[in-house]
Design an enzyme around this catalytic site. Structure first.
Site, PDB file in Angstrom:
ATOM      1  N   GLN A 148      -8.738  -9.130   6.018  1.00  0.00           N
ATOM      2  CA  GLN A 148     -10.120  -8.688   5.852  1.00  0.00           C
ATOM      3  C   GLN A 148     -10.605  -8.818   4.419  1.00  0.00           C
ATOM      4  O   GLN A 148     -11.819  -8.812   4.174  1.00  0.00           O
ATOM      5  CB  GLN A 148     -10.268  -7.237   6.300  1.00  0.00           C
ATOM      6  CG  GLN A 148      -9.574  -6.222   5.388  1.00  0.00           C
ATOM      7  CD  GLN A 148      -9.613  -4.815   5.920  1.00  0.00           C
ATOM      8  OE1 GLN A 148      -8.942  -4.505   6.897  1.00  0.00           O
ATOM      9  NE2 GLN A 148     -10.415  -3.956   5.289  1.00  0.00           N
ATOM     10  N   CYS A 154     -12.287  -3.417   8.724  1.00  0.00           N
ATOM     11  CA  CYS A 154     -11.111  -3.235   9.572  1.00  0.00           C
ATOM     12  C   CYS A 154     -11.497  -2.976  11.023  1.00  0.00           C
ATOM     13  O   CYS A 154     -10.819  -3.420  11.960  1.00  0.00           O
ATOM     14  CB  CYS A 154     -10.248  -2.094   9.055  1.00  0.00           C
ATOM     15  SG  CYS A 154     -11.124  -0.517   8.897  1.00  0.00           S
ATOM     16  N   HIS A 289      -9.086   3.996   9.070  1.00  0.00           N
ATOM     17  CA  HIS A 289      -8.700   2.585   9.130  1.00  0.00           C
ATOM     18  C   HIS A 289      -8.522   2.150  10.574  1.00  0.00           C
ATOM     19  O   HIS A 289      -7.826   2.815  11.355  1.00  0.00           O
ATOM     20  CB  HIS A 289      -7.403   2.379   8.346  1.00  0.00           C
ATOM     21  CG  HIS A 289      -7.018   0.941   8.169  1.00  0.00           C
ATOM     22  ND1 HIS A 289      -7.893  -0.017   7.707  1.00  0.00           N
ATOM     23  CD2 HIS A 289      -5.847   0.285   8.391  1.00  0.00           C
ATOM     24  CE1 HIS A 289      -7.277  -1.185   7.639  1.00  0.00           C
ATOM     25  NE2 HIS A 289      -6.034  -1.025   8.057  1.00  0.00           N
ATOM     26  N   ASN A 309      -2.048  -5.016  11.504  1.00  0.00           N
ATOM     27  CA  ASN A 309      -2.997  -4.677  10.445  1.00  0.00           C
ATOM     28  C   ASN A 309      -3.837  -5.907  10.107  1.00  0.00           C
ATOM     29  O   ASN A 309      -3.618  -7.000  10.644  1.00  0.00           O
ATOM     30  CB  ASN A 309      -2.248  -4.163   9.220  1.00  0.00           C
ATOM     31  CG  ASN A 309      -3.102  -3.295   8.323  1.00  0.00           C
ATOM     32  OD1 ASN A 309      -4.311  -3.179   8.506  1.00  0.00           O
ATOM     33  ND2 ASN A 309      -2.491  -2.674   7.328  1.00  0.00           N
TER      34      ASN A 309
END
Length: 347
Positions: A148, A154, A289, A309
């Site tokens: 990102q 996110c 997140h 992630n």
């Protein structure tokens, strides 16, 4: 201070010539005890690390400031690793960023949560038997780890990962989808300033789908919505459902069938430098997140959830983190069971 700065300057100039030779010899955590034994060792380590990650600073003062942050971070990393935890920290690309700076640039779930249905439409409610382990990466339902960048997007990456997963499961097609479209066009969310996955699912439904990444590539910043792309092929979903809150078993039921969007509190300092193992570090439940759960399993008696992630493949275990489950708290580690949801797609 002036004398120390001159010492650092001369050391930087000399050690810059040998940094590249050392860069390829890092251990799994990125340093050795010898690196920490002297100022010269720390400077050499910093030079090697900077070369490895392509760091360029605008002037010596900036380099000195980053070195001081780097020293503080390596102290934290080393002290944590000496505690013999089930996970370890390493010198990743974020090692010259203060923790406050890191949180500001890389987190991005809005603290105001949407009204949720409490899992009333949870289609996996009556599922009784699920596999002991599941890894959607091995089934081809997870696109490679993305990055990102310094944009709080996110939420878009979490959404897209879940949609990419269900699209593969239902259609057999592997298509990397556009986070940038969500950032630019989803007006309920706030681009690089944060958002929520349920809102993004709603956008995809109302918009009639989401474009492929190659047709609407990621920019690491906000831009104008490209409506002219409307004629290009899109991937559709029919709806989304919330996983019942604070219920590990429900999340595992959903994960047995598809990747799931989740939110966690990732503002703990250990998260910034996580490098491997089953994470059970300190964190609260103030969700900040968005990530994607893509499986679960057990290793050496430790149960975990596999989390994808969006900080690039150099972070963690090639971009993933294994987060400990069965910790005796209904909300789970870092609030992982508080706000999970997934898209639905008809055959």
């Amino acid at each position: 201070m002036a004398l120390f700065s001159r010492f650092l300057l001369s050391s930087f100039l000399f050690l810059g010539f040998v940094a590249l030779a050392k860069a390829g010899d890092f251990s799994i955590v990125g340093y050795s005890p010898e690196d920490l034994a002297s100022d010269e060792g720390l400077i050499s380590l910093f030079q090697s690390w900077a070369s490895k990650h392509g760091k360029v600073y605008r002037d010596f003062e900036e380099k000195l400031r980053r070195f001081e942050i780097f020293k503080d971070n390596i102290k934290w990393i080393d002290e944590t690793n000496r505690e013999n935890k089930s996970y370890w920290l390493g010198l990743n690309e974020f090692a010259d960023m203060s923790h406050e700076e890191f949180k500001e640039k890389y987190l991005g779930v809005k603290p105001i949560f949407p009204k949720r249905n409490g899992g009333q439409n949870f289609r996996y409610k009556d599922v009784e038997n699920i596999p002991k382990s599941m890894d959607w990466r091995k089934k081809g339902a997870v696109i490679g780890v993305k990055n990102q960048g310094q944009c709080g997007s996110c939420w878009a990456f979490s959404t897209v990962a879940a949609v990419e997963g269900i699209n593969k499961i239902i259609t057999g097609n592997v298509t990397s989808l556009s986070e940038q479209e969500l950032i630019d066009c989803d007006t309920r969310n706030d681009g690089c300033n944060g958002g929520l996955m349920d809102y993004a699912f709603s956008y995809i439904i109302s918009n009639g789908g989401i474009h492929a990444e190659e047709d609407y590539p990621y920019l690491m910043k906000e831009s104008e919505c490209q409506e002219k792309k409307g004629d290009l092929k899109v991937v559709t979903i029919n709806g989304y459902e919330d996983v019942p809150e604070n219920d590990e078993r429900s999340l595992l039921k959903a994960l047995a069938h598809q990747p799931v969007s989740i939110a966690i509190e990732a503002s703990g300092r250990d998260f910034q430098f996580y490098s491997g193992g089953v994470f059970n570090g300190h964190c609260g439940t103030k969700l900040d997140h968005g990530v994607a759960a893509v499986g679960y399993g057990t290793t050496k008696g430790l149960d975990y959830i596999i989390v994808k992630n969006s900080w690039g493949p150099k972070w963690g275990e090639k971009g993933y983190i294994r987060m400990k489950r069965n910790i005796g708290k209904p909300e789970g580690l870092c609030g992982i069971y508080k706000m999970a949801s997934y898209p639905t797609k008809n055959i």
